[in-house]
Write a protein that holds these residues in place. Sequence first.
Motif, PDB file in Angstrom:
ATOM      1  N   ALA A  57       0.831  -1.206   0.000  1.00  0.00           N
ATOM      2  CA  ALA A  57       0.000   0.000   0.000  1.00  0.00           C
ATOM      3  C   ALA A  57       0.865   1.256   0.000  1.00  0.00           C
ATOM      4  O   ALA A  57       0.617   2.193  -0.777  1.00  0.00           O
ATOM      5  N   VAL A  58       1.870   1.281   0.842  1.00  0.00           N
ATOM      6  CA  VAL A  58       2.754   2.453   0.907  1.00  0.00           C
ATOM      7  C   VAL A  58       3.533   2.595  -0.389  1.00  0.00           C
ATOM      8  O   VAL A  58       3.628   3.700  -0.956  1.00  0.00           O
ATOM      9  N   TRP A  59       4.073   1.494  -0.881  1.00  0.00           N
ATOM     10  CA  TRP A  59       4.867   1.534  -2.113  1.00  0.00           C
ATOM     11  C   TRP A  59       4.023   2.006  -3.301  1.00  0.00           C
ATOM     12  O   TRP A  59       4.476   2.820  -4.104  1.00  0.00           O
ATOM     13  N   SER A  60       2.806   1.512  -3.406  1.00  0.00           N
ATOM     14  CA  SER A  60       1.956   1.920  -4.528  1.00  0.00           C
ATOM     15  C   SER A  60       1.489   3.359  -4.371  1.00  0.00           C
ATOM     16  O   SER A  60       1.312   4.072  -5.368  1.00  0.00           O
ATOM     17  N   SER A  61       1.311   3.816  -3.133  1.00  0.00           N
ATOM     18  CA  SER A  61       0.943   5.221  -2.921  1.00  0.00           C
ATOM     19  C   SER A  61       2.080   6.147  -3.336  1.00  0.00           C
ATOM     20  O   SER A  61       1.856   7.180  -3.973  1.00  0.00           O
ATOM     21  N   ALA A  73      -0.486   3.492 -11.191  1.00  0.00           N
ATOM     22  CA  ALA A  73      -1.862   3.975 -11.222  1.00  0.00           C
ATOM     23  C   ALA A  73      -2.422   4.054  -9.800  1.00  0.00           C
ATOM     24  O   ALA A  73      -2.050   3.281  -8.916  1.00  0.00           O
ATOM     25  N   TRP A  74      -3.330   4.987  -9.594  1.00  0.00           N
ATOM     26  CA  TRP A  74      -3.968   5.145  -8.291  1.00  0.00           C
ATOM     27  C   TRP A  74      -4.804   3.922  -7.920  1.00  0.00           C
ATOM     28  O   TRP A  74      -5.023   3.643  -6.752  1.00  0.00           O
ATOM     29  N   VAL A  75      -5.237   3.184  -8.927  1.00  0.00           N
ATOM     30  CA  VAL A  75      -6.070   2.004  -8.661  1.00  0.00           C
ATOM     31  C   VAL A  75      -5.302   0.973  -7.833  1.00  0.00           C
ATOM     32  O   VAL A  75      -5.857   0.376  -6.907  1.00  0.00           O
ATOM     33  N   TYR A  76      -4.032   0.764  -8.141  1.00  0.00           N
ATOM     34  CA  TYR A  76      -3.229  -0.186  -7.371  1.00  0.00           C
ATOM     35  C   TYR A  76      -3.137   0.240  -5.907  1.00  0.00           C
ATOM     36  O   TYR A  76      -3.215  -0.578  -4.996  1.00  0.00           O
ATOM     37  N   SER A  77      -2.965   1.521  -5.699  1.00  0.00           N
ATOM     38  CA  SER A  77      -2.891   2.032  -4.340  1.00  0.00           C
ATOM     39  C   SER A  77      -4.214   1.828  -3.613  1.00  0.00           C
ATOM     40  O   SER A  77      -4.239   1.392  -2.456  1.00  0.00           O
ATOM     41  N   ALA A  78      -5.314   2.125  -4.276  1.00  0.00           N
ATOM     42  CA  ALA A  78      -6.631   1.971  -3.660  1.00  0.00           C
ATOM     43  C   ALA A  78      -6.908   0.508  -3.320  1.00  0.00           C
ATOM     44  O   ALA A  78      -7.404   0.197  -2.230  1.00  0.00           O
ATOM     45  N   VAL A  79      -6.585  -0.394  -4.227  1.00  0.00           N
ATOM     46  CA  VAL A  79      -6.792  -1.820  -3.980  1.00  0.00           C
ATOM     47  C   VAL A  79      -5.942  -2.285  -2.802  1.00  0.00           C
ATOM     48  O   VAL A  79      -6.410  -3.032  -1.935  1.00  0.00           O
ATOM     49  N   ALA A  80      -4.708  -1.848  -2.738  1.00  0.00           N
ATOM     50  CA  ALA A  80      -3.831  -2.235  -1.641  1.00  0.00           C
ATOM     51  C   ALA A  80      -4.367  -1.756  -0.296  1.00  0.00           C
ATOM     52  O   ALA A  80      -4.388  -2.510   0.679  1.00  0.00           O
ATOM     53  N   TRP A  81      -4.831  -0.520  -0.227  1.00  0.00           N
ATOM     54  CA  TRP A  81      -5.368   0.002   1.026  1.00  0.00           C
ATOM     55  C   TRP A  81      -6.659  -0.709   1.422  1.00  0.00           C
ATOM     56  O   TRP A  81      -6.880  -0.990   2.606  1.00  0.00           O
ATOM     57  N   VAL A  82      -7.502  -1.017   0.442  1.00  0.00           N
ATOM     58  CA  VAL A  82      -8.748  -1.741   0.747  1.00  0.00           C
ATOM     59  C   VAL A  82      -8.433  -3.143   1.259  1.00  0.00           C
ATOM     60  O   VAL A  82      -9.020  -3.597   2.254  1.00  0.00           O
ATOM     61  N   LEU A  83      -7.519  -3.851   0.607  1.00  0.00           N
ATOM     62  CA  LEU A  83      -7.143  -5.187   1.070  1.00  0.00           C
ATOM     63  C   LEU A  83      -6.525  -5.149   2.460  1.00  0.00           C
ATOM     64  O   LEU A  83      -6.797  -6.027   3.298  1.00  0.00           O
ATOM     65  N   LEU A  84      -5.710  -4.143   2.736  1.00  0.00           N
ATOM     66  CA  LEU A  84      -5.125  -4.004   4.064  1.00  0.00           C
ATOM     67  C   LEU A  84      -6.207  -3.761   5.111  1.00  0.00           C
ATOM     68  O   LEU A  84      -6.198  -4.366   6.183  1.00  0.00           O
ATOM     69  N   ALA A  85      -7.171  -2.916   4.789  1.00  0.00           N
ATOM     70  CA  ALA A  85      -8.274  -2.643   5.721  1.00  0.00           C
ATOM     71  C   ALA A  85      -9.099  -3.901   5.983  1.00  0.00           C
ATOM     72  O   ALA A  85      -9.465  -4.186   7.127  1.00  0.00           O
ATOM     73  N   THR A 112      -9.338  -5.742   9.591  1.00  0.00           N
ATOM     74  CA  THR A 112     -10.668  -5.913  10.171  1.00  0.00           C
ATOM     75  C   THR A 112     -10.930  -7.375  10.494  1.00  0.00           C
ATOM     76  O   THR A 112     -11.437  -7.709  11.574  1.00  0.00           O
ATOM     77  N   ALA A 113     -10.574  -8.261   9.572  1.00  0.00           N
ATOM     78  CA  ALA A 113     -10.752  -9.695   9.816  1.00  0.00           C
ATOM     79  C   ALA A 113      -9.885 -10.156  10.974  1.00  0.00           C
ATOM     80  O   ALA A 113     -10.307 -10.980  11.797  1.00  0.00           O
ATOM     81  N   ARG A 114      -8.681  -9.633  11.078  1.00  0.00           N
ATOM     82  CA  ARG A 114      -7.781 -10.009  12.166  1.00  0.00           C
ATOM     83  C   ARG A 114      -8.330  -9.571  13.511  1.00  0.00           C
ATOM     84  O   ARG A 114      -8.330 -10.329  14.483  1.00  0.00           O
ATOM     85  N   VAL A 115      -8.801  -8.332  13.581  1.00  0.00           N
ATOM     86  CA  VAL A 115      -9.355  -7.823  14.837  1.00  0.00           C
ATOM     87  C   VAL A 115     -10.618  -8.591  15.210  1.00  0.00           C
ATOM     88  O   VAL A 115     -10.809  -8.955  16.373  1.00  0.00           O
ATOM     89  N   ALA A 116     -11.471  -8.872  14.245  1.00  0.00           N
ATOM     90  CA  ALA A 116     -12.698  -9.627  14.520  1.00  0.00           C
ATOM     91  C   ALA A 116     -12.378 -11.042  14.978  1.00  0.00           C
ATOM     92  O   ALA A 116     -13.010 -11.564  15.909  1.00  0.00           O
ATOM     93  N   GLY A 117     -11.407 -11.671  14.352  1.00  0.00           N
ATOM     94  CA  GLY A 117     -11.009 -13.018  14.748  1.00  0.00           C
ATOM     95  C   GLY A 117     -10.412 -13.055  16.139  1.00  0.00           C
ATOM     96  O   GLY A 117     -10.684 -13.958  16.923  1.00  0.00           O
TER      97      GLY A 117
END
Length: 85
Positions: free
Chosen positions: A45-49, A58-70, A74-79
Amino acid sequence: MTSRGTPLDRELGDLEPGTAQRAQLRARITDIAWTAGCAVLALWAVWSSVGAVRGTTAWVYSAVAWVLLAVALTARVAGRHRSLH
């Protein structure tokens, strides 16, 4: 067996199924895997940003990386929350 060749009473070893150490090992390996996955996603995410700001990515790679990280965090905290209760 002892040095004289007589069998000893066999007890469960540290990592045999059904032991507390086995359950702790599984939890620890899962924790390490989640941490590694989130670290890779964060670096991506940082590298693509940075690449998007420089105009090399492209900004799309950055957006996808941040969404996947989120989603991963979220899954980790919920688990973790679910395992504590």
